[in-house]
Design an enzyme around this catalytic site. Structure first.
Site, PDB file in Angstrom:
ATOM      1  N   SER A  37      24.760  12.219   8.908  1.00 47.19           N
ATOM      2  CA  SER A  37      24.814  12.317   7.437  1.00 47.19           C
ATOM      3  C   SER A  37      23.444  12.010   6.848  1.00 47.19           C
ATOM      4  CB  SER A  37      25.849  11.331   6.887  1.00 47.19           C
ATOM      5  OG  SER A  37      27.137  11.779   7.203  1.00 47.19           O
TER       6      SER A  37
ATOM      7  N   ASP B 169      23.486  24.674   1.674  1.00 49.52           N
ATOM      8  CA  ASP B 169      24.279  25.167   0.533  1.00 49.52           C
ATOM      9  C   ASP B 169      25.054  26.418   0.966  1.00 49.52           C
ATOM     10  OD1 ASP B 169      23.269  23.206  -1.108  1.00 49.52           O
ATOM     11  OD2 ASP B 169      21.824  24.513  -2.130  1.00 49.52           O
TER      12      ASP B 169
ATOM     13  N   GLY C 280      25.537  27.322   4.184  1.00 41.53           N
ATOM     14  CA  GLY C 280      26.385  26.968   5.334  1.00 41.53           C
ATOM     15  C   GLY C 280      27.712  26.380   4.895  1.00 41.53           C
ATOM     16  N   ARG C 281      27.665  25.580   3.829  1.00 40.28           N
ATOM     17  CA  ARG C 281      28.907  24.941   3.348  1.00 40.28           C
ATOM     18  C   ARG C 281      29.870  25.980   2.790  1.00 40.28           C
ATOM     19  NH1 ARG C 281      25.421  19.677   1.299  1.00 40.28           N
ATOM     20  NH2 ARG C 281      25.270  18.858   3.425  1.00 40.28           N
TER      21      ARG C 281
ATOM     22  N   ARG D 116      63.471  31.333  12.180  1.00 40.56           N
ATOM     23  CA  ARG D 116      64.127  30.140  12.711  1.00 40.56           C
ATOM     24  C   ARG D 116      65.395  29.825  11.906  1.00 40.56           C
ATOM     25  NH1 ARG D 116      65.342  26.510  16.618  1.00 40.56           N
ATOM     26  NH2 ARG D 116      65.445  24.379  15.790  1.00 40.56           N
TER      27      ARG D 116
ATOM     28  N   GLY E  19      58.250  22.365  13.370  1.00 44.23           N
ATOM     29  CA  GLY E  19      58.955  21.295  14.082  1.00 44.23           C
ATOM     30  C   GLY E  19      58.411  21.124  15.490  1.00 44.23           C
ATOM     31  N   GLY E  20      59.288  20.863  16.442  1.00 45.31           N
ATOM     32  CA  GLY E  20      58.860  20.627  17.831  1.00 45.31           C
ATOM     33  C   GLY E  20      58.047  21.790  18.378  1.00 45.31           C
TER      34      GLY E  20
ATOM     35  N   GLU F 212      28.526  20.312   8.824  1.00 43.72           N
ATOM     36  CA  GLU F 212      27.777  20.821   7.656  1.00 43.72           C
ATOM     37  C   GLU F 212      27.998  19.933   6.420  1.00 43.72           C
ATOM     38  OE1 GLU F 212      27.000  24.875   7.352  1.00 43.72           O
ATOM     39  OE2 GLU F 212      27.564  25.312   9.425  1.00 43.72           O
TER      40      GLU F 212
ATOM     41  N   GLU G 238      32.846  13.098   2.744  1.00 41.88           N
ATOM     42  CA  GLU G 238      32.230  11.991   2.001  1.00 41.88           C
ATOM     43  C   GLU G 238      30.860  12.415   1.443  1.00 41.88           C
ATOM     44  OE1 GLU G 238      33.713  11.840   4.974  1.00 41.88           O
ATOM     45  OE2 GLU G 238      35.430  10.572   4.507  1.00 41.88           O
TER      46      GLU G 238
HETATM   47  N1  CAA Z   1      18.235  22.713  -1.972  1.00 46.96           N
HETATM   48  C1  CAA Z   1      16.895  22.480  -1.884  1.00 46.96           C
HETATM   49  N2  CAA Z   1      16.366  21.244  -1.878  1.00 46.96           N
HETATM   50  C2  CAA Z   1      17.210  20.195  -1.977  1.00 46.96           C
HETATM   51  C3  CAA Z   1      18.615  20.370  -2.081  1.00 46.96           C
HETATM   52  C4  CAA Z   1      19.112  21.704  -2.079  1.00 46.96           C
HETATM   53  N3  CAA Z   1      20.427  21.940  -2.175  1.00 46.96           N
HETATM   54  N4  CAA Z   1      19.195  19.162  -2.147  1.00 46.96           N
HETATM   55  C5  CAA Z   1      18.218  18.247  -2.093  1.00 46.96           C
HETATM   56  N5  CAA Z   1      17.014  18.880  -1.985  1.00 46.96           N
HETATM   57  C6  CAA Z   1      15.702  18.258  -1.914  1.00 46.96           C
HETATM   58  C7  CAA Z   1      15.437  17.425  -3.179  1.00 46.96           C
HETATM   59  O1  CAA Z   1      14.879  18.233  -4.193  1.00 46.96           O
HETATM   60  C8  CAA Z   1      14.479  16.383  -2.666  1.00 46.96           C
HETATM   61  O2  CAA Z   1      13.178  16.925  -2.520  1.00 46.96           O
HETATM   62  P1  CAA Z   1      11.928  16.411  -3.422  1.00 46.96           P
HETATM   63  O3  CAA Z   1      11.814  14.956  -3.201  1.00 46.96           O
HETATM   64  O4  CAA Z   1      10.788  17.213  -2.899  1.00 46.96           O
HETATM   65  O5  CAA Z   1      12.314  16.760  -4.815  1.00 46.96           O
HETATM   66  C9  CAA Z   1      14.963  16.141  -1.254  1.00 46.96           C
HETATM   67  O6  CAA Z   1      15.694  17.310  -0.868  1.00 46.96           O
HETATM   68  C10 CAA Z   1      15.829  14.918  -1.124  1.00 46.96           C
HETATM   69  O7  CAA Z   1      16.932  15.090  -1.966  1.00 46.96           O
HETATM   70  P2  CAA Z   1      17.935  13.892  -2.266  1.00 46.96           P
HETATM   71  O8  CAA Z   1      17.144  12.713  -2.735  1.00 46.96           O
HETATM   72  O9  CAA Z   1      19.035  14.415  -3.129  1.00 46.96           O
HETATM   73  O10 CAA Z   1      18.479  13.575  -0.839  1.00 46.96           O
HETATM   74  P3  CAA Z   1      19.318  12.317  -0.434  1.00 46.96           P
HETATM   75  O11 CAA Z   1      18.569  11.707   0.685  1.00 46.96           O
HETATM   76  O12 CAA Z   1      19.755  11.505  -1.582  1.00 46.96           O
HETATM   77  O13 CAA Z   1      20.679  13.001   0.070  1.00 46.96           O
HETATM   78  C11 CAA Z   1      22.084  14.108   1.557  1.00 46.96           C
HETATM   79  C12 CAA Z   1      20.663  13.882   1.023  1.00 46.96           C
HETATM   80  C13 CAA Z   1      22.894  14.865   0.533  1.00 46.96           C
HETATM   81  C14 CAA Z   1      22.824  12.855   1.970  1.00 46.96           C
HETATM   82  C15 CAA Z   1      21.725  14.965   2.755  1.00 46.96           C
HETATM   83  O14 CAA Z   1      21.031  14.188   3.696  1.00 46.96           O
HETATM   84  C16 CAA Z   1      22.890  15.626   3.393  1.00 46.96           C
HETATM   85  O15 CAA Z   1      23.330  16.667   2.939  1.00 46.96           O
HETATM   86  N6  CAA Z   1      23.389  15.048   4.521  1.00 46.96           N
HETATM   87  C17 CAA Z   1      24.378  15.692   5.318  1.00 46.96           C
HETATM   88  C18 CAA Z   1      23.708  16.435   6.441  1.00 46.96           C
HETATM   89  C19 CAA Z   1      24.503  17.587   6.897  1.00 46.96           C
HETATM   90  O16 CAA Z   1      25.173  18.271   6.134  1.00 46.96           O
HETATM   91  N7  CAA Z   1      24.381  17.890   8.174  1.00 46.96           N
HETATM   92  C20 CAA Z   1      24.986  19.016   8.710  1.00 46.96           C
HETATM   93  C21 CAA Z   1      24.364  19.328  10.017  1.00 46.96           C
HETATM   94  S1  CAA Z   1      24.287  21.002  10.363  1.00 46.96           S
HETATM   95  C22 CAA Z   1      25.696  21.396  11.208  1.00 46.96           C
HETATM   96  O17 CAA Z   1      26.699  20.760  11.125  1.00 46.96           O
HETATM   97  C23 CAA Z   1      25.449  22.624  11.934  1.00 46.96           C
HETATM   98  C24 CAA Z   1      26.419  23.231  12.817  1.00 46.96           C
HETATM   99  O18 CAA Z   1      25.980  23.677  13.843  1.00 46.96           O
HETATM  100  C25 CAA Z   1      27.794  23.509  12.396  1.00 46.96           C
END
Ligand code: CAA
Length: 384
Positions: free
Chosen positions: A132, A243, A245-246, A271, A342-343, A366, A370
């Site tokens: 995370s 963004d 990917g989600r 059933r 069911g079962g 992704e 939380e």
């Molecule tokens: N687009 C572009 N830039 C973005 C952005 C977005 N959507 N969101 C944030 N940023 C930038 C911000 O502008 C900021 O940059 P600057 O300082 O240059 O302005 C920087 O990123 C940091 O932003 P935040 O302060 O908002 O970041 P944060 O540290 O508070 O929060 C978080 C970050 C939301 C917790 C983030 O770490 C997060 O999303 N964590 C989850 C990680 C995740 O989703 N992992 C998935 C792994 S991939 C996977 O699962 C692949 C697979 O194979 C299926």
């Protein structure tokens, strides 16, 4: 306001549904049981243009955008969520960032091969201490002449054992340790470059016919021209990519939930208990009504997020809302589907036990549920 899909996407939906029903569904349970990666189906998907859904035609894709990609993932996941995530990661986490951030040379080199399905893509952000907390990257990239040398271990890499191209994130500088997301850079790395190899393969609860591995970077040499976006701006590349990917994982969740509903409708009509089909009982009817309504409402959120992204408008919050709602909803639908069966639903004679196992991951990868709450809360708090 028009809630209908445009004609080309209706056609796409019909094509993918036929592919899913005729070619993907018949052996989905068997592949899940055997943990068998669907390489042949990936090739068939490529022949249908499903590996380049979000890639413009000029780069060899089918120009169907994020909405098109969402439809592909939903329809495939309706019968096989493993193939769903395989395609979603390829399209939304690899082809899309190369399209959005790549130089013309990178686009020319990688997009046609990715869109044709000649090469499969994977996305390597997560590490043991950076789940995370994705900014907490320990993988390092050191400049040596015209190359970067990458060292580190990535985790939970979807498509890891089969991918030809990886989007990899690594730390290129420690200039400002107080802002740990600064100094991260994104790279496009080929599996044939020296020093990259898949590590341990994960044994998983669900999506068992998808590939999930570690990725080991041991003195991995990557040409500097393979930097994706700007040096030190890789965290934004990662977040922007997520963004999209989600939206993909939310689409996968909708597909699983739709599969649950269809299996439950069929079973409830077949059933019999107390001399009538269980579909005659209000207790079952309520479950079916709630499943249908929650799928529809989550699907609307997913389509809105995809539509925003296709228009080039901010979509982070919409994507997080869609993923949060769709993944929680898919888990609820899967539980209800097992309950209706069911079962029988607890056995491998019916697909709903697989759907229930597959749904679980949609709340985790992704960005966990939380993390989606955090993204949404930050936005609503700052907007007041
Ligand atoms: N687009 C572009 N830039 C973005 C952005 C977005 N959507 N969101 C944030 N940023 C930038 C911000 O502008 C900021 O940059 P600057 O300082 O240059 O302005 C920087 O990123 C940091 O932003 P935040 O302060 O908002 O970041 P944060 O540290 O508070 O929060 C978080 C970050 C939301 C917790 C983030 O770490 C997060 O999303 N964590 C989850 C990680 C995740 O989703 N992992 C998935 C792994 S991939 C996977 O699962 C692949 C697979 O194979 C299926």
């Amino acid at each position: 306001m028009d809630f209908n899909l445009p004609e080309d996407l209706v056609l796409l939906q019909q094509t993918v549904r036929k592919f899913a029903d005729d070619e993907v569904a018949p052996r989905a349970a068997e592949r899940d049981h055997a943990h068998e990666f669907p390489l042949e189906l990936v090739r068939s998907a490529a022949r249908l243009g499903l590996m380049g859904a979000s890639v413009p035609e000029e780069w060899g894709g089918s120009s169907l955008g994020n909405l098109g990609g969402s439809i592909v993932t939903e329809e495939v996941s309706r019968v096989d969520a493993s193939l769903g995530v395989t395609l979603s990661v390829h399209n939304s986490l690899v082809a899309t960032p190369i399209l959005r951030f790549g130089s013309d040379a990178l686009k020319r080199k990688y997009l046609p091969k990715l869109a044709a399905g000649e090469w499969l893509g994977a996305y390597a952000l997560t590490e043991a201490q950076a789940g995370s907390d994705a900014a907490n990257q320990a993988t390092k990239a050191e400049k040596r002449g015209d190359d970067y040398v990458l060292n580190g271990v990535k985790m939970w890499i979807t498509n890891g054992a089969y991918a030809d191209v990886f989007v990899v994130f690594a730390r290129t500088s420690l200039d400002d340790p107080s802002k740990k997301h600064k100094g991260i850079t994104a790279f496009v790395v080929e599996k044939t470059m020296p020093g990259i190899r898949p590590g341990k393969t994960e044994e998983k609860l669900g999506i068992r016919s998808s590939s999930t591995t570690e990725l080991v970077l041991d003195q991995c040499v990557v040409p500097a021209c393979n930097v994706l976006g700007e040096i030190g701006k890789g965290f934004s590349v990662a977040m922007d990519t997520l963004d999209g990917g989600r939206i993909g994982i939310a689409s996968q969740a909708i597909g699983i939930a739709q599969g649950c509903l269809e299996a439950s409708l069929k079973y409830a009509k077949q059933r019999h208990q107390f001399n009538r089909p269980i579909a005659d009982f209000q207790a079952i009817q309520w479950k079916l009504a709630e499943m249908a309504t929650s799928i529809d409402s989550a699907r609307l959120l997913v389509r809105r997020a995809a539509w925003l992204r296709d228009r080039g408008e901010p979509c982070s919050v919409a994507a997080s809302m869609a993923k949060m709602q769709a993944s929680v909803m898919a888990n609820r639908c899967a539980e209800e589907a097992v309950q209706i069966h069911g079962g029988a639903g607890y056995t491998t004679d019916f697909p709903v036990e697989r759907y229930m196992r597959d749904a679980r991951i949609t709340e985790i990868y992704e960005g966990t549920t939380e993390i989606q709450h955090l993204v949404i809360a930050k936005h609503v708090l700052s907007a007041t």
